[in-house]
Design an enzyme around this catalytic site. Sequence first.
Site, mmCIF file in Angstrom:
data_model
loop_
_atom_site.group_PDB
_atom_site.id
_atom_site.type_symbol
_atom_site.label_atom_id
_atom_site.label_comp_id
_atom_site.label_asym_id
_atom_site.label_seq_id
_atom_site.Cartn_x
_atom_site.Cartn_y
_atom_site.Cartn_z
ATOM 1 N N SER A 146 -34.223 8.194 43.854
ATOM 2 C CA SER A 146 -32.906 7.707 43.424
ATOM 3 C C SER A 146 -31.831 8.314 44.308
ATOM 4 O O SER A 146 -31.989 9.442 44.799
ATOM 5 C CB SER A 146 -32.637 8.085 41.973
ATOM 6 O OG SER A 146 -31.326 7.710 41.578
ATOM 7 N N TYR A 159 -31.962 15.017 35.081
ATOM 8 C CA TYR A 159 -32.461 13.814 35.737
ATOM 9 C C TYR A 159 -32.178 13.852 37.236
ATOM 10 O O TYR A 159 -33.076 13.616 38.056
ATOM 11 C CB TYR A 159 -31.844 12.563 35.125
ATOM 12 C CG TYR A 159 -32.208 11.308 35.882
ATOM 13 C CD1 TYR A 159 -33.476 10.745 35.749
ATOM 14 C CD2 TYR A 159 -31.302 10.709 36.758
ATOM 15 C CE1 TYR A 159 -33.827 9.609 36.466
ATOM 16 C CE2 TYR A 159 -31.654 9.571 37.474
ATOM 17 C CZ TYR A 159 -32.914 9.026 37.318
ATOM 18 O OH TYR A 159 -33.255 7.910 38.030
#
Length: 268
Positions: A146, A159
Amino acid sequence: MSDTDFPTAAETARPLAVVTGASTGIGYELARLFADDGFDLIVAADTSLAEAQQTFEGLGARVETLQADLSTEDGVQSLYDLIGGRPVDALAANAGHGLGEGFLDQDFADIRHVIDTNITGTTQLLHLVGRDMRERGRGQILLTGSIAGLMPGTFQAVYNASKAYVDSFSFALRNELKDTGVSVTVLMPGPTETEFFERAGMEDTAVGQGKKMEASKVAEIGYAAMKRGDGDVVAGLMNKLQAATAAVTPQTVLAEMHRKQAEPGSGT
Protein backbone atom coordinates in the site's frame (compact mmCIF):
# COMPACT_ATOMS: atom_id res chain seq x y z
CA MET A 1 -14.46 -30.28 -5.09
CA SER A 2 -12.51 -33.19 -3.59
CA ASP A 3 -8.77 -33.64 -3.81
CA THR A 4 -9.29 -36.47 -6.31
CA ASP A 5 -11.16 -34.08 -8.64
CA PHE A 6 -8.25 -31.65 -8.75
CA PRO A 7 -5.75 -32.74 -11.44
CA THR A 8 -2.05 -33.09 -10.81
CA ALA A 9 0.49 -31.07 -12.78
CA ALA A 10 1.05 -34.15 -14.95
CA GLU A 11 -2.63 -34.28 -15.89
CA THR A 12 -3.10 -30.69 -17.01
CA ALA A 13 -1.08 -27.97 -18.64
CA ARG A 14 -3.03 -25.27 -16.78
CA PRO A 15 -0.88 -23.29 -14.35
CA LEU A 16 -1.88 -22.97 -10.68
CA ALA A 17 -2.35 -19.72 -8.77
CA VAL A 18 -2.87 -19.32 -5.03
CA VAL A 19 -4.75 -16.18 -3.99
CA THR A 20 -5.45 -15.10 -0.41
CA GLY A 21 -8.14 -12.66 0.64
CA ALA A 22 -10.02 -13.79 -2.46
CA SER A 23 -13.64 -13.53 -1.30
CA THR A 24 -14.01 -9.81 -2.04
CA GLY A 25 -12.15 -6.70 -3.20
CA ILE A 26 -8.71 -6.75 -4.77
CA GLY A 27 -8.13 -10.43 -3.97
CA TYR A 28 -11.37 -11.46 -5.65
CA GLU A 29 -10.52 -9.42 -8.73
CA LEU A 30 -7.01 -10.88 -8.88
CA ALA A 31 -8.38 -14.41 -8.68
CA ARG A 32 -10.86 -13.57 -11.45
CA LEU A 33 -8.01 -12.35 -13.64
CA PHE A 34 -6.03 -15.53 -13.02
CA ALA A 35 -9.07 -17.67 -13.90
CA ASP A 36 -9.71 -15.68 -17.06
CA ASP A 37 -6.04 -16.10 -17.98
CA GLY A 38 -6.18 -19.89 -17.89
CA PHE A 39 -5.07 -20.59 -14.32
CA ASP A 40 -6.57 -23.09 -11.93
CA LEU A 41 -7.02 -21.69 -8.43
CA ILE A 42 -6.56 -22.34 -4.77
CA VAL A 43 -8.24 -19.43 -3.00
CA ALA A 44 -8.42 -18.61 0.69
CA ALA A 45 -10.20 -16.04 2.83
CA ASP A 46 -11.61 -15.62 6.33
CA THR A 47 -15.15 -15.31 4.92
CA SER A 48 -17.21 -17.56 2.66
CA LEU A 49 -15.86 -18.20 -0.82
CA ALA A 50 -18.92 -20.02 -2.20
CA GLU A 51 -20.10 -17.19 -4.44
CA ALA A 52 -16.58 -16.37 -5.59
CA GLN A 53 -15.93 -20.03 -6.42
CA GLN A 54 -18.94 -20.08 -8.77
CA THR A 55 -17.62 -17.03 -10.59
CA PHE A 56 -14.12 -18.44 -11.00
CA GLU A 57 -15.39 -21.84 -12.14
CA GLY A 58 -17.64 -20.05 -14.64
CA LEU A 59 -14.44 -18.73 -16.23
CA GLY A 60 -13.16 -22.26 -16.72
CA ALA A 61 -10.92 -22.60 -13.66
CA ARG A 62 -10.77 -25.63 -11.42
CA VAL A 63 -11.09 -24.15 -7.95
CA GLU A 64 -10.35 -25.28 -4.42
CA THR A 65 -11.32 -23.03 -1.53
CA LEU A 66 -10.26 -22.66 2.07
CA GLN A 67 -12.02 -20.52 4.64
CA ALA A 68 -9.42 -19.94 7.32
CA ASP A 69 -7.90 -17.28 9.54
CA LEU A 70 -4.54 -16.59 7.92
CA SER A 71 -3.42 -14.60 10.94
CA THR A 72 -2.77 -17.94 12.64
CA GLU A 73 0.01 -20.43 12.07
CA ASP A 74 -2.55 -23.22 11.76
CA GLY A 75 -4.50 -21.24 9.14
CA VAL A 76 -1.45 -20.68 6.97
CA GLN A 77 -0.31 -24.27 7.40
CA SER A 78 -3.75 -25.53 6.36
CA LEU A 79 -3.46 -23.53 3.13
CA TYR A 80 -0.01 -24.92 2.46
CA ASP A 81 -1.28 -28.44 3.19
CA LEU A 82 -4.09 -27.87 0.66
CA ILE A 83 -1.49 -27.04 -1.99
CA GLY A 84 -0.09 -30.47 -1.23
CA GLY A 85 3.21 -30.10 -3.04
CA ARG A 86 1.65 -29.08 -6.35
CA PRO A 87 3.74 -26.56 -8.31
CA VAL A 88 2.48 -23.02 -7.65
CA ASP A 89 3.07 -20.81 -10.68
CA ALA A 90 1.78 -17.63 -9.01
CA LEU A 91 1.08 -16.57 -5.44
CA ALA A 92 -0.99 -13.45 -4.79
CA ALA A 93 -0.54 -12.75 -1.08
CA ASN A 94 -3.38 -10.29 -0.68
CA ALA A 95 -4.95 -11.10 2.69
CA GLY A 96 -4.90 -8.11 5.02
CA HIS A 97 -6.90 -6.06 7.49
CA GLY A 98 -7.12 -2.39 8.33
CA LEU A 99 -7.73 -0.72 11.69
CA GLY A 100 -8.77 2.84 12.31
CA GLU A 101 -9.03 5.09 15.42
CA GLY A 102 -6.24 6.12 17.78
CA PHE A 103 -3.74 3.47 18.78
CA LEU A 104 -4.47 3.72 22.51
CA ASP A 105 -8.21 3.52 21.85
CA GLN A 106 -7.96 0.25 19.95
CA ASP A 107 -8.49 -3.16 21.48
CA PHE A 108 -5.16 -4.97 21.60
CA ALA A 109 -6.72 -8.16 20.22
CA ASP A 110 -7.64 -6.17 17.10
CA ILE A 111 -4.13 -4.73 16.90
CA ARG A 112 -2.61 -8.19 17.20
CA HIS A 113 -4.92 -9.55 14.48
CA VAL A 114 -3.82 -6.87 12.01
CA ILE A 115 -0.14 -7.54 12.71
CA ASP A 116 -0.57 -11.31 12.53
CA THR A 117 -2.56 -11.14 9.28
CA ASN A 118 -0.62 -8.47 7.42
CA ILE A 119 2.86 -9.35 8.63
CA THR A 120 3.21 -12.74 10.35
CA GLY A 121 0.80 -14.78 8.22
CA THR A 122 1.99 -13.22 4.99
CA THR A 123 5.63 -13.85 5.88
CA GLN A 124 4.96 -17.45 6.87
CA LEU A 125 3.10 -18.18 3.63
CA LEU A 126 5.88 -16.67 1.52
CA HIS A 127 8.49 -18.66 3.42
CA LEU A 128 6.67 -21.90 2.64
CA VAL A 129 5.63 -21.28 -0.96
CA GLY A 130 8.69 -19.22 -1.86
CA ARG A 131 11.05 -22.05 -0.92
CA ASP A 132 9.20 -24.41 -3.25
CA MET A 133 9.30 -21.87 -6.08
CA ARG A 134 13.03 -21.33 -5.61
CA GLU A 135 13.66 -25.07 -5.65
CA ARG A 136 11.79 -25.38 -8.97
CA GLY A 137 13.45 -22.27 -10.36
CA ARG A 138 10.24 -20.54 -11.40
CA GLY A 139 7.26 -18.66 -10.01
CA GLN A 140 5.72 -15.24 -9.60
CA ILE A 141 4.82 -13.61 -6.29
CA LEU A 142 2.48 -10.62 -6.02
CA LEU A 143 2.22 -8.90 -2.65
CA THR A 144 -0.52 -6.38 -1.92
CA GLY A 145 1.26 -3.58 -0.11
CA SER A 146 0.00 0.00 0.00
CA ILE A 147 1.07 3.59 -0.43
CA ALA A 148 0.01 3.76 3.24
CA GLY A 149 3.33 2.06 3.95
CA LEU A 150 5.14 5.16 2.70
CA MET A 151 3.83 7.49 5.41
CA PRO A 152 3.11 7.57 9.16
CA GLY A 153 -0.51 6.52 9.67
CA THR A 154 -1.95 8.84 12.25
CA PHE A 155 -5.20 7.19 13.45
CA GLN A 156 -4.16 4.19 11.38
CA ALA A 157 -0.74 3.65 12.93
CA VAL A 158 -0.65 -0.14 13.10
CA TYR A 159 -2.02 -0.67 9.59
CA ASN A 160 0.40 1.75 7.92
CA ALA A 161 3.32 0.28 9.83
CA SER A 162 2.29 -3.22 8.73
CA LYS A 163 2.18 -2.12 5.10
CA ALA A 164 5.58 -0.45 5.46
CA TYR A 165 6.83 -3.91 6.40
CA VAL A 166 5.19 -5.52 3.35
CA ASP A 167 6.53 -2.86 0.97
CA SER A 168 10.07 -3.12 2.34
CA PHE A 169 10.02 -6.91 2.61
CA SER A 170 8.99 -7.30 -1.03
CA PHE A 171 11.96 -5.30 -2.34
CA ALA A 172 14.42 -7.24 -0.18
CA LEU A 173 12.98 -10.63 -1.16
CA ARG A 174 12.97 -9.65 -4.83
CA ASN A 175 16.68 -8.87 -4.66
CA GLU A 176 17.44 -12.14 -2.87
CA LEU A 177 15.61 -14.09 -5.59
CA LYS A 178 16.84 -12.10 -8.60
CA ASP A 179 18.88 -14.99 -10.06
CA THR A 180 16.49 -17.82 -9.20
CA GLY A 181 13.70 -17.55 -11.78
CA VAL A 182 11.26 -16.31 -9.11
CA SER A 183 9.95 -12.75 -9.39
CA VAL A 184 8.46 -10.61 -6.62
CA THR A 185 6.13 -7.69 -7.29
CA VAL A 186 4.48 -5.38 -4.78
CA LEU A 187 1.20 -3.69 -5.68
CA MET A 188 0.79 -0.41 -3.80
CA PRO A 189 -2.77 0.89 -4.12
CA GLY A 190 -4.28 3.91 -2.46
CA PRO A 191 -7.88 4.09 -1.22
CA THR A 192 -9.84 1.38 -3.02
CA GLU A 193 -13.57 0.66 -3.27
CA THR A 194 -13.70 -2.43 -1.05
CA GLU A 195 -15.02 -3.47 2.37
CA PHE A 196 -11.73 -2.23 3.88
CA PHE A 197 -13.04 0.98 5.42
CA GLU A 198 -16.15 -0.65 6.86
CA ARG A 199 -14.13 -3.47 8.42
CA ALA A 200 -11.56 -0.97 9.73
CA GLY A 201 -14.24 1.24 11.32
CA MET A 202 -13.26 4.21 9.14
CA GLU A 203 -16.53 5.03 7.40
CA ASP A 204 -16.78 8.45 9.11
CA THR A 205 -13.31 9.59 8.05
CA ALA A 206 -12.40 11.87 5.17
CA VAL A 207 -10.54 9.06 3.40
CA GLY A 208 -13.39 6.65 4.05
CA GLN A 209 -15.87 8.98 2.40
CA GLY A 210 -13.56 10.19 -0.36
CA LYS A 211 -13.17 9.04 -3.95
CA LYS A 212 -11.62 5.62 -4.40
CA MET A 213 -10.34 3.44 -7.23
CA GLU A 214 -12.35 0.43 -8.32
CA ALA A 215 -10.89 -2.83 -7.02
CA SER A 216 -11.04 -4.31 -10.52
CA LYS A 217 -8.80 -1.56 -11.91
CA VAL A 218 -6.31 -1.89 -9.06
CA ALA A 219 -6.15 -5.65 -9.62
CA GLU A 220 -5.60 -5.21 -13.36
CA ILE A 221 -2.67 -2.87 -12.70
CA GLY A 222 -1.09 -5.27 -10.21
CA TYR A 223 -1.69 -8.32 -12.37
CA ALA A 224 -0.07 -6.71 -15.41
CA ALA A 225 2.95 -5.65 -13.32
CA MET A 226 3.34 -9.19 -11.97
CA LYS A 227 3.15 -10.68 -15.47
CA ARG A 228 5.86 -8.26 -16.63
CA GLY A 229 8.00 -9.13 -13.64
CA ASP A 230 8.07 -5.53 -12.35
CA GLY A 231 9.34 -4.89 -8.85
CA ASP A 232 6.56 -2.53 -7.83
CA VAL A 233 3.61 -0.58 -9.12
CA VAL A 234 1.54 2.22 -7.60
CA ALA A 235 -2.07 2.06 -8.78
CA GLY A 236 -3.46 5.35 -10.10
CA LEU A 237 -1.99 8.69 -11.14
CA MET A 238 -3.01 10.56 -7.98
CA ASN A 239 -1.53 7.80 -5.85
CA LYS A 240 1.70 7.98 -7.85
CA LEU A 241 1.86 11.70 -7.09
CA GLN A 242 1.16 11.03 -3.41
CA ALA A 243 3.90 8.40 -3.30
CA ALA A 244 6.36 10.80 -4.93
CA THR A 245 5.39 13.54 -2.47
CA ALA A 246 5.86 11.19 0.49
CA ALA A 247 9.44 10.53 -0.59
CA VAL A 248 10.46 14.19 -0.14
CA THR A 249 8.14 15.35 2.66
CA PRO A 250 9.21 15.34 6.34
CA GLN A 251 7.62 12.55 8.34
CA THR A 252 6.05 14.95 10.85
CA VAL A 253 4.31 16.77 8.01
CA LEU A 254 3.09 13.50 6.52
CA ALA A 255 1.73 12.44 9.91
CA GLU A 256 -0.30 15.65 10.17
CA MET A 257 -1.56 15.25 6.59
CA HIS A 258 -2.64 11.69 7.37
CA ARG A 259 -4.45 12.89 10.50
CA LYS A 260 -6.68 15.12 8.38
CA GLN A 261 -7.71 12.11 6.32
CA ALA A 262 -8.02 9.37 8.93
CA GLU A 263 -9.10 11.08 12.16
CA PRO A 264 -12.51 9.79 13.31
CA GLY A 265 -15.22 12.25 12.34
CA SER A 266 -13.07 14.00 9.73
CA GLY A 267 -15.52 13.02 7.03
CA THR A 268 -18.47 14.77 8.63
